[in-house]
Structures are given as C-alpha cells and as structure tokens.
Design a protein around this motif. Structure first.
Motif, PDB file in Angstrom:
ATOM      1  N   ILE A   2       0.807  -1.210   0.000  1.00 24.44           N
ATOM      2  CA  ILE A   2       0.000   0.000   0.000  1.00 24.44           C
ATOM      3  C   ILE A   2       0.847   1.270   0.000  1.00 24.44           C
ATOM      4  N   ARG A   3       1.950   1.293   0.718  1.00 27.69           N
ATOM      5  CA  ARG A   3       2.639   2.561   0.950  1.00 27.69           C
ATOM      6  C   ARG A   3       3.911   2.785   0.132  1.00 27.69           C
ATOM      7  N   ILE A   4       4.270   1.912  -0.765  1.00 32.19           N
ATOM      8  CA  ILE A   4       5.506   2.123  -1.526  1.00 32.19           C
ATOM      9  C   ILE A   4       5.428   3.418  -2.327  1.00 32.19           C
ATOM     10  N   LYS A   5       4.338   3.627  -3.024  1.00 33.24           N
ATOM     11  CA  LYS A   5       4.213   4.828  -3.857  1.00 33.24           C
ATOM     12  C   LYS A   5       4.275   6.092  -2.997  1.00 33.24           C
ATOM     13  N   GLU A   6       3.576   6.084  -1.892  1.00 33.26           N
ATOM     14  CA  GLU A   6       3.571   7.232  -0.975  1.00 33.26           C
ATOM     15  C   GLU A   6       4.989   7.545  -0.489  1.00 33.26           C
ATOM     16  N   VAL A  24      15.533  -4.335  -9.873  1.00 33.90           N
ATOM     17  CA  VAL A  24      14.341  -4.946 -10.453  1.00 33.90           C
ATOM     18  C   VAL A  24      13.884  -4.069 -11.613  1.00 33.90           C
ATOM     19  N   ALA A  25      12.965  -4.583 -12.400  1.00 24.75           N
ATOM     20  CA  ALA A  25      12.414  -3.810 -13.508  1.00 24.75           C
ATOM     21  C   ALA A  25      11.452  -2.742 -12.977  1.00 24.75           C
ATOM     22  N   GLN A  26      11.320  -1.654 -13.724  1.00 23.50           N
ATOM     23  CA  GLN A  26      10.377  -0.606 -13.346  1.00 23.50           C
ATOM     24  C   GLN A  26       8.960  -1.183 -13.277  1.00 23.50           C
ATOM     25  N   SER A  27       8.651  -2.113 -14.174  1.00 23.49           N
ATOM     26  CA  SER A  27       7.323  -2.731 -14.161  1.00 23.49           C
ATOM     27  C   SER A  27       7.075  -3.508 -12.864  1.00 23.49           C
ATOM     28  N   THR A  28       8.138  -4.012 -12.246  1.00 22.10           N
ATOM     29  CA  THR A  28       7.998  -4.706 -10.962  1.00 22.10           C
ATOM     30  C   THR A  28       7.572  -3.727  -9.875  1.00 22.10           C
ATOM     31  N   VAL A  29       8.233  -2.563  -9.831  1.00 20.54           N
ATOM     32  CA  VAL A  29       7.851  -1.540  -8.856  1.00 20.54           C
ATOM     33  C   VAL A  29       6.410  -1.119  -9.090  1.00 20.54           C
ATOM     34  N   SER A  30       6.050  -0.924 -10.337  1.00 21.93           N
ATOM     35  CA  SER A  30       4.676  -0.549 -10.669  1.00 21.93           C
ATOM     36  C   SER A  30       3.684  -1.604 -10.182  1.00 21.93           C
ATOM     37  N   SER A  31       4.021  -2.869 -10.384  1.00 22.32           N
ATOM     38  CA  SER A  31       3.102  -3.931  -9.952  1.00 22.32           C
ATOM     39  C   SER A  31       2.999  -4.010  -8.432  1.00 22.32           C
ATOM     40  N   TRP A  32       4.096  -3.691  -7.724  1.00 19.15           N
ATOM     41  CA  TRP A  32       4.027  -3.628  -6.257  1.00 19.15           C
ATOM     42  C   TRP A  32       3.071  -2.529  -5.833  1.00 19.15           C
ATOM     43  N   GLU A  33       3.231  -1.356  -6.465  1.00 22.79           N
ATOM     44  CA  GLU A  33       2.411  -0.199  -6.085  1.00 22.79           C
ATOM     45  C   GLU A  33       0.933  -0.411  -6.394  1.00 22.79           C
ATOM     46  N   LYS A  34       0.638  -1.140  -7.444  1.00 24.10           N
ATOM     47  CA  LYS A  34      -0.751  -1.398  -7.824  1.00 24.10           C
ATOM     48  C   LYS A  34      -1.353  -2.582  -7.075  1.00 24.10           C
ATOM     49  N   GLY A  35      -0.516  -3.314  -6.331  1.00 20.15           N
ATOM     50  CA  GLY A  35      -1.004  -4.483  -5.612  1.00 20.15           C
ATOM     51  C   GLY A  35      -1.171  -5.702  -6.489  1.00 20.15           C
ATOM     52  N   VAL A  36      -0.608  -5.664  -7.692  1.00 15.83           N
ATOM     53  CA  VAL A  36      -0.685  -6.800  -8.604  1.00 15.83           C
ATOM     54  C   VAL A  36       0.246  -7.914  -8.150  1.00 15.83           C
ATOM     55  N   ARG A  37       1.431  -7.519  -7.656  1.00 22.59           N
ATOM     56  CA  ARG A  37       2.422  -8.459  -7.143  1.00 22.59           C
ATOM     57  C   ARG A  37       2.911  -7.962  -5.794  1.00 22.59           C
ATOM     58  N   ASP A  38       3.367  -8.897  -4.975  1.00 23.64           N
ATOM     59  CA  ASP A  38       3.969  -8.554  -3.691  1.00 23.64           C
ATOM     60  C   ASP A  38       5.449  -8.907  -3.737  1.00 23.64           C
ATOM     61  N   PRO A  39       6.299  -8.034  -3.190  1.00 23.80           N
ATOM     62  CA  PRO A  39       7.714  -8.386  -3.111  1.00 23.80           C
ATOM     63  C   PRO A  39       7.913  -9.518  -2.110  1.00 23.80           C
ATOM     64  N   ASP A  40       9.016 -10.262  -2.272  1.00 20.01           N
ATOM     65  CA  ASP A  40       9.303 -11.335  -1.318  1.00 20.01           C
ATOM     66  C   ASP A  40       9.662 -10.720   0.036  1.00 20.01           C
ATOM     67  N   THR A  41       9.736 -11.558   1.047  1.00 19.61           N
ATOM     68  CA  THR A  41       9.941 -11.056   2.407  1.00 19.61           C
ATOM     69  C   THR A  41      11.273 -10.329   2.573  1.00 19.61           C
ATOM     70  N   ASP A  42      12.322 -10.796   1.900  1.00 22.23           N
ATOM     71  CA  ASP A  42      13.603 -10.098   1.984  1.00 22.23           C
ATOM     72  C   ASP A  42      13.504  -8.697   1.387  1.00 22.23           C
ATOM     73  N   THR A  43      12.775  -8.572   0.297  1.00 19.37           N
ATOM     74  CA  THR A  43      12.614  -7.271  -0.344  1.00 19.37           C
ATOM     75  C   THR A  43      11.756  -6.353   0.515  1.00 19.37           C
ATOM     76  N   VAL A  44      10.739  -6.896   1.164  1.00 20.78           N
ATOM     77  CA  VAL A  44       9.919  -6.095   2.082  1.00 20.78           C
ATOM     78  C   VAL A  44      10.805  -5.517   3.181  1.00 20.78           C
ATOM     79  N   ALA A  45      11.666  -6.351   3.753  1.00 24.85           N
ATOM     80  CA  ALA A  45      12.568  -5.879   4.806  1.00 24.85           C
ATOM     81  C   ALA A  45      13.523  -4.820   4.262  1.00 24.85           C
ATOM     82  N   SER A  46      14.031  -5.025   3.062  1.00 26.53           N
ATOM     83  CA  SER A  46      14.949  -4.059   2.458  1.00 26.53           C
ATOM     84  C   SER A  46      14.242  -2.739   2.139  1.00 26.53           C
TER      85      SER A  46
END
Length: 110
Positions: A2-6, A24-46
């Motif tokens: 929810i808050r990556i874009k913010e 990662v690809a820009q499309s990956t960040v976009s998909s995280w921000e849209k809630g289409v994909r979730d980053p793995d737990t290591d990436t969430v921590a990072s």
C-alpha cells in the motif's frame, strides 16, 4: 504494498530510481504499487530499511512509521560510531554508505 508509492513520492524518487536501487524492472515496482504483485519477504525488509519505516507500516498494518524503541540513525551517528567524531566530510560519508550498501547486497545474495 500500500505505501511504496507514498514513500517513494516523499523522497521524490521515480519508479525507475527505485527499480535501479533494488535491481528490479520498473514494471515490478509498478506492480508492487498497484497491488498486482507482492515483493518477497527479503525485499519487504529491504524496502522498510530503505524508507526507514517498519515492515508493518510499509504493509499498511499500522499508521506508526516506527515503533518506540527503534531509534533512527542519522549521519552524525554513523560518523561518530566509525570515527569517534562528527567532523567527517560528506564525500567520505557517502563512500562509506555506498560500501555498506554493496556489502549488504553481497550478503543478501548468499
């Protein structure tokens, strides 16, 4: 995420900037921000460490950016911990931070 874009916008970073930093690809960040994909737990921590927030805040589970008892570390703290003084030039500090990021990436790839 929810808050990556913010958080990204607060730092005035583009999706491309964030993608480059996290390799990662820009499309990956976009998909995280849209809630289409979730980053793995290591990436969430990072991501939480990068934005200096708790993982719960990043995931939208709380409105508290960092719980009490988790002090932020500022540049003067780093300078004093490494050199015993805060009288270190900014270029040296940035070199140290870049090296620390490099070592963290190496560690995470193990």
């Amino acid at each position: 995420m929810i808050r990556i874009k913010e958080l990204r916008n607060e730092r005035e970073l583009s999706q491309k900037d964030l993608a480059l930093y996290f390799h990662v690809a820009q499309s990956t960040v976009s998909s995280w921000e849209k809630g289409v994909r979730d980053p793995d737990t290591d990436t969430v921590a990072s991501l939480a460490a990068f934005f200096d927030v708790s993982t719960d805040y990043l995931l939208g589970k709380t409105d508290i950016r960092k719980p009490a008892g988790h002090p932020s570390i500022d540049d003067d703290d780093i300078k004093f911990a490494l050199f015993g003084t805060t009288d270190i030039d900014d270029a040296t500090l940035e070199d140290i931070k870049a090296y620390a990021r490099f070592k963290r990436e190496q560690y995470n790839k193990r």
